[in-house]
Scaffold this motif. Structure first.
Motif, PDB file in Angstrom:
ATOM      1  N   ASP A  68     -12.247  -6.312   3.306  1.00  0.00           N
ATOM      2  CA  ASP A  68     -13.408  -5.506   3.679  1.00  0.00           C
ATOM      3  C   ASP A  68     -12.954  -4.287   4.470  1.00  0.00           C
ATOM      4  O   ASP A  68     -13.564  -3.220   4.417  1.00  0.00           O
ATOM      5  CB  ASP A  68     -14.379  -6.333   4.537  1.00  0.00           C
ATOM      6  N   TYR A  69     -11.873  -4.495   5.227  1.00  0.00           N
ATOM      7  CA  TYR A  69     -11.253  -3.361   5.900  1.00  0.00           C
ATOM      8  C   TYR A  69     -10.052  -2.937   5.063  1.00  0.00           C
ATOM      9  O   TYR A  69      -9.017  -3.581   5.060  1.00  0.00           O
ATOM     10  CB  TYR A  69     -10.780  -3.734   7.310  1.00  0.00           C
ATOM     11  N   GLU A  70     -10.219  -1.808   4.410  1.00  0.00           N
ATOM     12  CA  GLU A  70      -9.152  -1.416   3.498  1.00  0.00           C
ATOM     13  C   GLU A  70      -7.938  -0.900   4.251  1.00  0.00           C
ATOM     14  O   GLU A  70      -6.803  -1.111   3.845  1.00  0.00           O
ATOM     15  CB  GLU A  70      -9.674  -0.345   2.513  1.00  0.00           C
ATOM     16  N   HIS A  71      -8.189  -0.222   5.356  1.00  0.00           N
ATOM     17  CA  HIS A  71      -7.090   0.381   6.118  1.00  0.00           C
ATOM     18  C   HIS A  71      -7.074  -0.139   7.555  1.00  0.00           C
ATOM     19  O   HIS A  71      -8.099  -0.574   8.075  1.00  0.00           O
ATOM     20  CB  HIS A  71      -7.228   1.907   6.120  1.00  0.00           C
ATOM     21  N   TYR A  72      -5.878  -0.025   8.152  1.00  0.00           N
ATOM     22  CA  TYR A  72      -5.728  -0.381   9.574  1.00  0.00           C
ATOM     23  C   TYR A  72      -6.739   0.393  10.417  1.00  0.00           C
ATOM     24  O   TYR A  72      -7.282  -0.127  11.377  1.00  0.00           O
ATOM     25  CB  TYR A  72      -4.296  -0.059  10.015  1.00  0.00           C
ATOM     26  N   GLU A  73      -7.000   1.617  10.005  1.00  0.00           N
ATOM     27  CA  GLU A  73      -7.967   2.449  10.710  1.00  0.00           C
ATOM     28  C   GLU A  73      -9.335   1.781  10.817  1.00  0.00           C
ATOM     29  O   GLU A  73      -9.959   1.785  11.877  1.00  0.00           O
ATOM     30  CB  GLU A  73      -8.095   3.795   9.984  1.00  0.00           C
ATOM     31  N   ASP A  74      -9.793   1.198   9.734  1.00  0.00           N
ATOM     32  CA  ASP A  74     -11.111   0.556   9.743  1.00  0.00           C
ATOM     33  C   ASP A  74     -11.131  -0.612  10.719  1.00  0.00           C
ATOM     34  O   ASP A  74     -12.087  -0.794  11.479  1.00  0.00           O
ATOM     35  CB  ASP A  74     -11.465   0.059   8.338  1.00  0.00           C
ATOM     36  N   PHE A  75     -10.053  -1.379  10.687  1.00  0.00           N
ATOM     37  CA  PHE A  75      -9.935  -2.517  11.596  1.00  0.00           C
ATOM     38  C   PHE A  75      -9.942  -2.048  13.049  1.00  0.00           C
ATOM     39  O   PHE A  75     -10.710  -2.559  13.883  1.00  0.00           O
ATOM     40  CB  PHE A  75      -8.646  -3.281  11.278  1.00  0.00           C
ATOM     41  N   LEU A  76      -9.113  -1.065  13.358  1.00  0.00           N
ATOM     42  CA  LEU A  76      -9.020  -0.566  14.730  1.00  0.00           C
ATOM     43  C   LEU A  76     -10.366  -0.083  15.253  1.00  0.00           C
ATOM     44  O   LEU A  76     -10.787  -0.421  16.360  1.00  0.00           O
ATOM     45  CB  LEU A  76      -8.016   0.588  14.816  1.00  0.00           C
ATOM     46  N   LYS A  77     -11.045   0.690  14.429  1.00  0.00           N
ATOM     47  CA  LYS A  77     -12.316   1.241  14.879  1.00  0.00           C
ATOM     48  C   LYS A  77     -13.339   0.140  15.136  1.00  0.00           C
ATOM     49  O   LYS A  77     -14.101   0.201  16.098  1.00  0.00           O
ATOM     50  CB  LYS A  77     -12.850   2.250  13.862  1.00  0.00           C
TER      51      LYS A  77
ATOM     52  N   ILE B  92     -12.360   8.259  21.165  1.00  0.00           N
ATOM     53  CA  ILE B  92     -11.973   7.111  20.342  1.00  0.00           C
ATOM     54  C   ILE B  92     -11.252   7.583  19.080  1.00  0.00           C
ATOM     55  O   ILE B  92     -10.229   7.018  18.683  1.00  0.00           O
ATOM     56  CB  ILE B  92     -13.217   6.270  19.966  1.00  0.00           C
ATOM     57  N   GLU B  93     -11.785   8.649  18.478  1.00  0.00           N
ATOM     58  CA  GLU B  93     -11.147   9.182  17.273  1.00  0.00           C
ATOM     59  C   GLU B  93      -9.713   9.617  17.579  1.00  0.00           C
ATOM     60  O   GLU B  93      -8.776   9.274  16.853  1.00  0.00           O
ATOM     61  CB  GLU B  93     -11.975  10.375  16.747  1.00  0.00           C
ATOM     62  N   ILE B  94      -9.539  10.340  18.674  1.00  0.00           N
ATOM     63  CA  ILE B  94      -8.194  10.780  19.074  1.00  0.00           C
ATOM     64  C   ILE B  94      -7.274   9.589  19.264  1.00  0.00           C
ATOM     65  O   ILE B  94      -6.129   9.574  18.801  1.00  0.00           O
ATOM     66  CB  ILE B  94      -8.270  11.616  20.375  1.00  0.00           C
ATOM     67  N   THR B  95      -7.808   8.581  19.965  1.00  0.00           N
ATOM     68  CA  THR B  95      -6.989   7.400  20.271  1.00  0.00           C
ATOM     69  C   THR B  95      -6.582   6.664  18.996  1.00  0.00           C
ATOM     70  O   THR B  95      -5.417   6.299  18.813  1.00  0.00           O
ATOM     71  CB  THR B  95      -7.761   6.450  21.204  1.00  0.00           C
ATOM     72  N   VAL B  96      -7.539   6.474  18.103  1.00  0.00           N
ATOM     73  CA  VAL B  96      -7.239   5.754  16.865  1.00  0.00           C
ATOM     74  C   VAL B  96      -6.258   6.551  16.000  1.00  0.00           C
ATOM     75  O   VAL B  96      -5.296   5.983  15.454  1.00  0.00           O
ATOM     76  CB  VAL B  96      -8.540   5.459  16.079  1.00  0.00           C
ATOM     77  N   GLN B  97      -6.466   7.853  15.899  1.00  0.00           N
ATOM     78  CA  GLN B  97      -5.544   8.675  15.104  1.00  0.00           C
ATOM     79  C   GLN B  97      -4.135   8.656  15.696  1.00  0.00           C
ATOM     80  O   GLN B  97      -3.138   8.644  14.973  1.00  0.00           O
ATOM     81  CB  GLN B  97      -6.055  10.120  15.017  1.00  0.00           C
ATOM     82  N   PHE B  98      -4.088   8.649  17.023  1.00  0.00           N
ATOM     83  CA  PHE B  98      -2.789   8.545  17.711  1.00  0.00           C
ATOM     84  C   PHE B  98      -2.060   7.276  17.292  1.00  0.00           C
ATOM     85  O   PHE B  98      -0.882   7.301  16.925  1.00  0.00           O
ATOM     86  CB  PHE B  98      -3.024   8.575  19.224  1.00  0.00           C
ATOM     87  N   ILE B  99      -2.780   6.168  17.336  1.00  0.00           N
ATOM     88  CA  ILE B  99      -2.161   4.893  16.948  1.00  0.00           C
ATOM     89  C   ILE B  99      -1.722   4.942  15.489  1.00  0.00           C
ATOM     90  O   ILE B  99      -0.600   4.542  15.141  1.00  0.00           O
ATOM     91  CB  ILE B  99      -3.149   3.727  17.158  1.00  0.00           C
ATOM     92  N   LEU B 100      -2.592   5.444  14.624  1.00  0.00           N
ATOM     93  CA  LEU B 100      -2.287   5.461  13.192  1.00  0.00           C
ATOM     94  C   LEU B 100      -1.048   6.291  12.886  1.00  0.00           C
ATOM     95  O   LEU B 100      -0.151   5.843  12.176  1.00  0.00           O
ATOM     96  CB  LEU B 100      -3.480   6.010  12.404  1.00  0.00           C
ATOM     97  N   HIS B 101      -0.998   7.488  13.457  1.00  0.00           N
ATOM     98  CA  HIS B 101       0.176   8.324  13.201  1.00  0.00           C
ATOM     99  C   HIS B 101       1.421   7.752  13.856  1.00  0.00           C
ATOM    100  O   HIS B 101       2.518   7.859  13.328  1.00  0.00           O
ATOM    101  CB  HIS B 101      -0.084   9.756  13.692  1.00  0.00           C
ATOM    102  N   GLY B 102       1.220   7.119  15.012  1.00  0.00           N
ATOM    103  CA  GLY B 102       2.361   6.533  15.710  1.00  0.00           C
ATOM    104  C   GLY B 102       2.968   5.365  14.950  1.00  0.00           C
ATOM    105  O   GLY B 102       4.170   5.117  15.044  1.00  0.00           O
ATOM    106  N   LEU B 103       2.121   4.669  14.195  1.00  0.00           N
ATOM    107  CA  LEU B 103       2.594   3.463  13.498  1.00  0.00           C
ATOM    108  C   LEU B 103       2.712   3.642  11.986  1.00  0.00           C
ATOM    109  O   LEU B 103       3.066   2.701  11.276  1.00  0.00           O
ATOM    110  CB  LEU B 103       1.655   2.294  13.791  1.00  0.00           C
ATOM    111  N   LYS B 104       2.402   4.842  11.519  1.00  0.00           N
ATOM    112  CA  LYS B 104       2.417   5.073  10.081  1.00  0.00           C
ATOM    113  C   LYS B 104       3.817   4.846   9.508  1.00  0.00           C
ATOM    114  O   LYS B 104       4.814   5.208  10.117  1.00  0.00           O
ATOM    115  CB  LYS B 104       1.963   6.505   9.788  1.00  0.00           C
ATOM    116  N   ALA B 105       3.862   4.260   8.332  1.00  0.00           N
ATOM    117  CA  ALA B 105       5.144   4.079   7.654  1.00  0.00           C
ATOM    118  C   ALA B 105       5.789   5.436   7.451  1.00  0.00           C
ATOM    119  O   ALA B 105       5.111   6.419   7.118  1.00  0.00           O
ATOM    120  CB  ALA B 105       4.931   3.377   6.309  1.00  0.00           C
TER     121      ALA B 105
END
Lengths: 219, 219
Positions: A99-108, A205-218
């Motif tokens: 249901d959550y396709e991306h880590y982003e969806d889960f994080l949010k 929240i958007e900034i924080t989530v994007q930070f995590i995503l880019h920080g952990l992106k493959a």
DNA sequence: TTGTAAAGTGAGTAATCACTCATTTTTAAA
DNA sequence: TTTAAAAATGAGTGATTACTCACTTTACAA
């Protein structure tokens, strides 16, 4: 005889404190205690002043709670057990069922969900954080039933998205730590360190989530 | 008569506590107090037990410190003032003079520098964190002289690398928060939450720094 | 209306609290 | 060796602590 924890309520929505079966005076005791514990800390708060603030005889406190510490635990443990456990179960399922396709969806989802909880129970969360180091029962309960559970579940989610090639291949414990500290850091700044600033929650929240995503992106 | 803070020592290296001009018994009082404050918290620690542990008469404590609280402040304030201020000055200069070419160099210097400090003064840092919420003087001193200063200087560094096009253009307050929480999250996990795990510090720091860099990289 | 259990009371208790102070011991310069 | 200040002592202080208990009030089913 004391605890008849209504073990469904919070599953559907919230209402952590079983305020239902408390007498009027008992509620005022709890309210006064929460205030005082927050202001002065547990051991600097006297039962006599708690009683005074609650407009209740001191003996009444000990009718309902055998010791001062029992009062603390009655206040703090239900919040602790709901701080982490329930939402993660639900969201974990959604991840595994895609249901959550991306880590982003889960994080949010996680951030939004916990924000309403923390906002609602902030005073007790603060007391919990303050007193955990000094009470063995709280520490073990937190570690055994909360932290381990959280890391287990969160770890599964991380591994899931690592296997999908969405997240970088670092130890899951590190990925969890980095995700969580960024989120908790936001809550810490937002609700404890500088709650008076006029926050743009959505943007932050958007900034924080994007930070995590880019920080952990493959990469 | 009491404080003759040797105002040079730490600039070169450290030695935060002016242990030089303390009597033998005074040192044992401070040592016992640090132990107890850490175990039970400030207000649950009695002067009588501190004296007993220090092998000293209770009156001796009050020869040197007029109140129990003054003892706490004498322990905690010098560490607080050295927790943040000095290194940032030096590193800030290096950034502006381009000794640190990249944000990465700055971050690594900060992490390494503060790790030795925290490792050395961990018990007092813990006490500081515990007691800050309950002591007005500590709170204001921390906010006015430490946090603001830190954010000012850190902010300049962030803006510097934003202007160089190295970092994403988000509010500097957010960039600082995200950088700091990732670093503090590492210290928290490393030294407070799970100090017993066998940590590969170098690797973990590298992961943390790379996380911050990718999270904040211009995109 | 009565009976009974639960809720509430507040004076009382021993222990402990932070702090004082008259006195003794230690230190070190003269 | 003398001397005076600083350091150290520990019994003593009144206040406060968490908690008890004999008692009163309230709630409510019979």
């Amino acid at each position: 005889m004391k605890k008849e924890e209504n073990n469904m309520g919070w599953l559907f929505d919230e209402e952590v404190s079983d305020s239902g079966d408390l007498t009027e005076k008992q509620k005022r005791i709890v309210k006064a205690a929460v205030e005082m514990f927050q202001e002065k800390g547990f051991s600097a708060s006297s039962t006599s002043e708690i009683a005074r603030r609650a407009g209740v005889a001191e003996g009444t406190i000990f009718r309902h709670y055998r010791t001062k510490k029992e009062l603390l635990l009655a206040i703090v443990t239900p919040v602790m057990s709901h701080l982490v456990a329930p939402f993660i179960v639900k969201d974990l399922d959604k991840v595994l069922e895609q249901d959550y396709e991306h880590y982003e969806d889960f994080l949010k989802a996680v951030v939004r969900n916990r924000q309403t909880f923390i906002r609602k129970h902030l005073p007790i969360v603060k007391i919990l954080i303050q007193e955990i180091p000094f009470h063995e029962e709280l520490r073990t309960q937190f570690i055994e039933h909360i932290a381990k559970d959280l890391f287990d579940r969160f770890g599964k989610v991380v591994v899931h998205f690592q296997e999908k090639g969405e997240l970088i291949e670092i130890p899951s414990s590190s990925a969890i730590r980095l995700s969580l500290t960024a989120i908790l850091g936001f809550f810490l700044a937002r609700y404890i360190m500088v709650p008076d600033r006029d926050w743009d929650d959505e943007k932050e929240i958007e900034i924080t989530v994007q930070f995590i995503l880019h920080g952990l992106k493959a990469r």
